[in-house]
Design an enzyme around this catalytic site. Sequence first.
Site, PDB file in Angstrom:
ATOM      1  N   ASN A   1      -7.170  -9.962  -5.361  1.00 32.64           N
ATOM      2  CA  ASN A   1      -8.073  -8.523  -5.523  1.00 32.64           C
ATOM      3  C   ASN A   1      -9.932  -9.490  -6.133  1.00 32.64           C
ATOM      4  O   ASN A   1     -10.112  -8.855  -6.488  1.00 32.64           O
ATOM      5  CB  ASN A   1      -8.166  -7.578  -6.344  1.00 32.64           C
TER       6      ASN A   1
ATOM      7  N   ASP B   1      -1.988 -10.026  -4.930  1.00 32.01           N
ATOM      8  CA  ASP B   1      -3.160  -9.306  -4.410  1.00 32.01           C
ATOM      9  C   ASP B   1      -3.789  -9.987  -5.666  1.00 32.01           C
ATOM     10  O   ASP B   1      -4.129  -8.994  -6.704  1.00 32.01           O
ATOM     11  CB  ASP B   1      -3.305  -7.932  -4.387  1.00 32.01           C
TER      12      ASP B   1
ATOM     13  N   ASN C   1       0.799  -0.970  -0.118  1.00 27.17           N
ATOM     14  CA  ASN C   1      -0.195  -0.027  -0.096  1.00 27.17           C
ATOM     15  C   ASN C   1       0.958   1.163  -0.144  1.00 27.17           C
ATOM     16  O   ASN C   1       0.909   2.220   0.645  1.00 27.17           O
ATOM     17  CB  ASN C   1      -0.938   0.430   1.266  1.00 27.17           C
TER      18      ASN C   1
ATOM     19  N   GLU D   1       1.610  -3.070  -5.403  1.00 27.31           N
ATOM     20  CA  GLU D   1       1.230  -2.035  -4.805  1.00 27.31           C
ATOM     21  C   GLU D   1       1.905  -1.145  -4.018  1.00 27.31           C
ATOM     22  O   GLU D   1       2.339   0.039  -3.247  1.00 27.31           O
ATOM     23  CB  GLU D   1       0.291  -1.734  -3.798  1.00 27.31           C
TER      24      GLU D   1
END
Length: 266
Positions: free
Chosen positions: A155, A153, A10, A36
């Site tokens: 998602n 990730d 993040n 990310e």
Amino acid sequence: MLTLSTVNVNGLRAAAKKGFVEWLGATESAVVALQEVRAQPDELIAAVREPDGWHTSHAPSEVKGRNGVSVYTRGEPEAVRVGYGEPEFDGSGRYLEVQLPGLVVASLYLPSGDVGTERQEQKERFMASFLPYLTELRAKAAASGREVVVMGDWNIAHAEIDIKAWKTNQKNSGFLPEERAWLGRVFDEAGYVDVQRKLDPEGPGPYTWWSYRGKAFDNDAGWRIDCVMTTPGLAEKCTSVVVERAETYAQRWSDHAPVTATFDWP
């Protein structure tokens, strides 16, 4: 033993100030996949860009401040590949692959969507092009005597046990029927194994992402979207998968937790 970790940071610059550097210094993993990252390599401090004892491979997005994936390895990779051959996404910082002795390791940041918008259409295009590549990757790796692990990730929460509030999210991106069906095809057609679910088929969770909003973390109202997917031969050697959930909200350095898998390999 082989230990691998994956985490959506993040924003790596922010995570580095909040605990990522200390976590990396303490991990026993031989490979760490990041998603990310949201930074160009030259924007990262040296302790993150090229930490002592690690070889780093970075695939930033062409759009500054967006996406970005990295792979940290204790040994130098034999080869590095950015993207999977789809022009729309190869410069978007969503896929990075490294070859190690007997092993192909990839860091994946599958697009997040938003129903009824271009973001969802982009996610669907990524999924449509990525599934054939996963099949091809497994076949090529097998021909060269390698196992494959694609971690990151994804998602998508595959099943009801992978999301706390599944009833209220059935029409939201990340838990749409067509997305869940696509992830099923990753297992059934491409032949990959979700090692967390192999060891713990019942659930619920363990969750890997919690919204910063409200009391999601405190109430463990999360999603299991960060996954370690491997070829069957490697999956058979998986001995543990641990979600490194912070003890308190204040100790978090990302809205995701690292997922660490250990294998009795080679």
